[in-house]
Design a protein around this motif. Structure first.
Motif, PDB file in Angstrom:
ATOM      1  N   ILE A  13       0.843  -1.199   0.000  1.00 26.89           N
ATOM      2  CA  ILE A  13       0.000   0.000   0.000  1.00 26.89           C
ATOM      3  C   ILE A  13       0.877   1.248   0.000  1.00 26.89           C
ATOM      4  CG2 ILE A  13      -1.626   1.357   1.387  1.00 26.89           C
ATOM      5  CD1 ILE A  13      -2.869  -1.336   2.253  1.00 26.89           C
ATOM      6  N   GLY A  14       1.919   1.243   0.824  1.00 24.14           N
ATOM      7  CA  GLY A  14       2.823   2.395   0.877  1.00 24.14           C
ATOM      8  C   GLY A  14       3.553   2.624  -0.437  1.00 24.14           C
ATOM      9  N   ILE A  15       4.097   1.557  -0.994  1.00 23.78           N
ATOM     10  CA  ILE A  15       4.823   1.677  -2.258  1.00 23.78           C
ATOM     11  C   ILE A  15       3.880   2.083  -3.386  1.00 23.78           C
ATOM     12  CG2 ILE A  15       6.074   0.341  -4.018  1.00 23.78           C
ATOM     13  CD1 ILE A  15       7.355  -1.204  -1.712  1.00 23.78           C
ATOM     14  N   GLY A  16       2.695   1.496  -3.409  1.00 22.93           N
ATOM     15  CA  GLY A  16       1.712   1.834  -4.440  1.00 22.93           C
ATOM     16  C   GLY A  16       1.242   3.267  -4.344  1.00 22.93           C
ATOM     17  N   ALA A  17       1.057   3.763  -3.121  1.00 21.08           N
ATOM     18  CA  ALA A  17       0.634   5.149  -2.940  1.00 21.08           C
ATOM     19  C   ALA A  17       1.710   6.114  -3.431  1.00 21.08           C
ATOM     20  CB  ALA A  17       0.307   5.415  -1.470  1.00 21.08           C
ATOM     21  N   ALA A  19       3.992   5.418  -5.695  1.00 21.94           N
ATOM     22  CA  ALA A  19       4.032   5.281  -7.149  1.00 21.94           C
ATOM     23  C   ALA A  19       2.855   6.003  -7.808  1.00 21.94           C
ATOM     24  CB  ALA A  19       4.023   3.808  -7.535  1.00 21.94           C
ATOM     25  N   GLY A  20       1.682   5.951  -7.184  1.00 19.71           N
ATOM     26  CA  GLY A  20       0.521   6.655  -7.724  1.00 19.71           C
ATOM     27  C   GLY A  20       0.714   8.154  -7.728  1.00 19.71           C
ATOM     28  N   TYR A  21       1.302   8.678  -6.673  1.00 14.49           N
ATOM     29  CA  TYR A  21       1.553  10.116  -6.618  1.00 14.49           C
ATOM     30  C   TYR A  21       2.616  10.525  -7.643  1.00 14.49           C
ATOM     31  CZ  TYR A  21       2.481  14.792  -4.983  1.00 14.49           C
ATOM     32  OH  TYR A  21       2.635  16.144  -4.938  1.00 14.49           O
ATOM     33  N   ILE A  22       3.656   9.715  -7.770  1.00 12.76           N
ATOM     34  CA  ILE A  22       4.684  10.009  -8.771  1.00 12.76           C
ATOM     35  C   ILE A  22       4.080   9.965 -10.173  1.00 12.76           C
ATOM     36  CG2 ILE A  22       6.802   9.116  -9.835  1.00 12.76           C
ATOM     37  CD1 ILE A  22       7.713   8.339  -7.007  1.00 12.76           C
ATOM     38  N   TYR A  23       3.170   9.039 -10.406  1.00 14.39           N
ATOM     39  CA  TYR A  23       2.495   8.966 -11.699  1.00 14.39           C
ATOM     40  C   TYR A  23       1.705  10.245 -11.954  1.00 14.39           C
ATOM     41  CZ  TYR A  23      -0.251   7.200 -15.586  1.00 14.39           C
ATOM     42  OH  TYR A  23      -0.827   7.036 -16.817  1.00 14.39           O
ATOM     43  N   TYR A  24       1.011  10.734 -10.932  1.00 15.86           N
ATOM     44  CA  TYR A  24       0.260  11.984 -11.077  1.00 15.86           C
ATOM     45  C   TYR A  24       1.185  13.146 -11.406  1.00 15.86           C
ATOM     46  CZ  TYR A  24      -1.957  16.327  -9.702  1.00 15.86           C
ATOM     47  OH  TYR A  24      -2.406  17.619  -9.685  1.00 15.86           O
ATOM     48  N   VAL A  25       2.307  13.243 -10.714  1.00 21.92           N
ATOM     49  CA  VAL A  25       3.230  14.357 -10.917  1.00 21.92           C
ATOM     50  C   VAL A  25       3.891  14.283 -12.290  1.00 21.92           C
ATOM     51  CG1 VAL A  25       5.393  15.369 -10.112  1.00 21.92           C
ATOM     52  CG2 VAL A  25       3.655  14.700  -8.468  1.00 21.92           C
ATOM     53  N   GLU A  26       4.358  13.108 -12.678  1.00 21.72           N
ATOM     54  CA  GLU A  26       5.115  12.978 -13.919  1.00 21.72           C
ATOM     55  C   GLU A  26       4.229  12.918 -15.167  1.00 21.72           C
ATOM     56  OE1 GLU A  26       8.423  13.177 -14.246  1.00 21.72           O
ATOM     57  OE2 GLU A  26       8.518  13.555 -12.097  1.00 21.72           O
ATOM     58  N   ILE A  27       3.116  12.196 -15.110  1.00 22.80           N
ATOM     59  CA  ILE A  27       2.275  11.998 -16.289  1.00 22.80           C
ATOM     60  C   ILE A  27       0.968  12.765 -16.143  1.00 22.80           C
ATOM     61  CG2 ILE A  27       1.067  10.284 -17.676  1.00 22.80           C
ATOM     62  CD1 ILE A  27       3.300   8.327 -16.811  1.00 22.80           C
ATOM     63  N   GLY A  28       0.206  12.447 -15.109  1.00 26.45           N
ATOM     64  CA  GLY A  28      -1.003  13.171 -14.792  1.00 26.45           C
ATOM     65  C   GLY A  28      -2.000  13.272 -15.928  1.00 26.45           C
ATOM     66  N   CYS A  29      -2.876  14.259 -15.820  1.00 28.44           N
ATOM     67  CA  CYS A  29      -3.909  14.493 -16.814  1.00 28.44           C
ATOM     68  C   CYS A  29      -4.074  16.000 -16.956  1.00 28.44           C
ATOM     69  CB  CYS A  29      -5.208  13.839 -16.381  1.00 28.44           C
ATOM     70  SG  CYS A  29      -6.535  14.022 -17.557  1.00 28.44           S
ATOM     71  N   VAL A  30      -3.702  16.525 -18.093  1.00 26.50           N
ATOM     72  CA  VAL A  30      -3.699  17.970 -18.303  1.00 26.50           C
ATOM     73  C   VAL A  30      -5.115  18.518 -18.383  1.00 26.50           C
ATOM     74  CG1 VAL A  30      -2.941  19.808 -19.851  1.00 26.50           C
ATOM     75  CG2 VAL A  30      -1.490  17.830 -19.466  1.00 26.50           C
ATOM     76  N   SER A  31      -6.008  17.804 -19.052  1.00 28.28           N
ATOM     77  CA  SER A  31      -7.358  18.329 -19.277  1.00 28.28           C
ATOM     78  C   SER A  31      -8.251  18.244 -18.038  1.00 28.28           C
ATOM     79  CB  SER A  31      -8.025  17.578 -20.429  1.00 28.28           C
ATOM     80  OG  SER A  31      -8.207  16.226 -20.072  1.00 28.28           O
ATOM     81  N   GLY A  32      -7.937  17.368 -17.107  1.00 30.77           N
ATOM     82  CA  GLY A  32      -8.750  17.217 -15.894  1.00 30.77           C
ATOM     83  C   GLY A  32      -9.928  16.285 -16.076  1.00 30.77           C
ATOM     84  N   THR A  33     -10.032  15.619 -17.220  1.00 31.38           N
ATOM     85  CA  THR A  33     -11.157  14.719 -17.456  1.00 31.38           C
ATOM     86  C   THR A  33     -10.858  13.273 -17.096  1.00 31.38           C
ATOM     87  OG1 THR A  33     -10.469  14.416 -19.745  1.00 31.38           O
ATOM     88  CG2 THR A  33     -12.063  16.177 -19.311  1.00 31.38           C
ATOM     89  N   CYS A  34      -9.617  12.971 -16.793  1.00 33.76           N
ATOM     90  CA  CYS A  34      -9.239  11.605 -16.415  1.00 33.76           C
ATOM     91  C   CYS A  34      -9.688  11.367 -14.969  1.00 33.76           C
ATOM     92  CB  CYS A  34      -7.739  11.416 -16.534  1.00 33.76           C
ATOM     93  SG  CYS A  34      -7.048  11.928 -18.096  1.00 33.76           S
ATOM     94  N   VAL A  35     -10.404  10.291 -14.762  1.00 37.72           N
ATOM     95  CA  VAL A  35     -10.973  10.031 -13.439  1.00 37.72           C
ATOM     96  C   VAL A  35      -9.896   9.782 -12.388  1.00 37.72           C
ATOM     97  CG1 VAL A  35     -12.480   8.500 -12.125  1.00 37.72           C
ATOM     98  CG2 VAL A  35     -13.073   9.107 -14.460  1.00 37.72           C
ATOM     99  N   SER A  43      -5.150   9.408  -7.622  1.00 36.12           N
ATOM    100  CA  SER A  43      -4.084   8.539  -8.121  1.00 36.12           C
ATOM    101  C   SER A  43      -3.301   7.908  -6.962  1.00 36.12           C
ATOM    102  CB  SER A  43      -3.151   9.298  -9.058  1.00 36.12           C
ATOM    103  OG  SER A  43      -2.512  10.341  -8.388  1.00 36.12           O
ATOM    104  N   THR A  44      -3.164   8.615  -5.851  1.00 35.07           N
ATOM    105  CA  THR A  44      -2.476   8.052  -4.691  1.00 35.07           C
ATOM    106  C   THR A  44      -3.281   6.902  -4.085  1.00 35.07           C
ATOM    107  OG1 THR A  44      -1.462  10.186  -4.224  1.00 35.07           O
ATOM    108  CG2 THR A  44      -1.499   8.593  -2.429  1.00 35.07           C
ATOM    109  N   LEU A  45      -4.576   7.087  -3.941  1.00 37.47           N
ATOM    110  CA  LEU A  45      -5.422   6.021  -3.393  1.00 37.47           C
ATOM    111  C   LEU A  45      -5.483   4.822  -4.325  1.00 37.47           C
ATOM    112  CD1 LEU A  45      -8.384   8.054  -1.870  1.00 37.47           C
ATOM    113  CD2 LEU A  45      -6.543   6.898  -0.660  1.00 37.47           C
TER     114      LEU A  45
END
Length: 70
Positions: A13-17, A19-35, A43-45
């Motif tokens: 859970i810790g590692i996944g959280a 990784a999820g936050y890093i994914y948000y920071v590095e890739i994320g969603c510019v338009s804001g429509t990605c759930v 993305s962290t949860l």
């Protein structure tokens, strides 16, 4: 659940959280429509959930060998 299976799950859970936050920071969603990737909390949860499930899968209890001598 035993202590043997809880520890890897919490670690996942810790590692996944993280990784999820890093994914948000590095890739994320510019338009804001990605759930999942539109907000850092989502993305962290999601990363924590996926990490916990994956590590729990790896930490499944091992079956004891039975002596089949008869």
């Amino acid at each position: 659940m035993t202590k043997r299976s809880i520890t890897p799950t919490l670690l996942g859970i810790g590692i996944g959280a993280i990784a999820g936050y890093i994914y948000y920071v590095e890739i994320g969603c510019v338009s804001g429509t990605c759930v999942i990737t539109s907000k850092p909390v989502n993305s962290t949860l999601y990363g924590g959930l996926m990490g916990g499930l994956f590590f729990n899968l790896l930490a499944s209890p091992r079956k004891k060998k039975t002596d089949s001598k008869t």
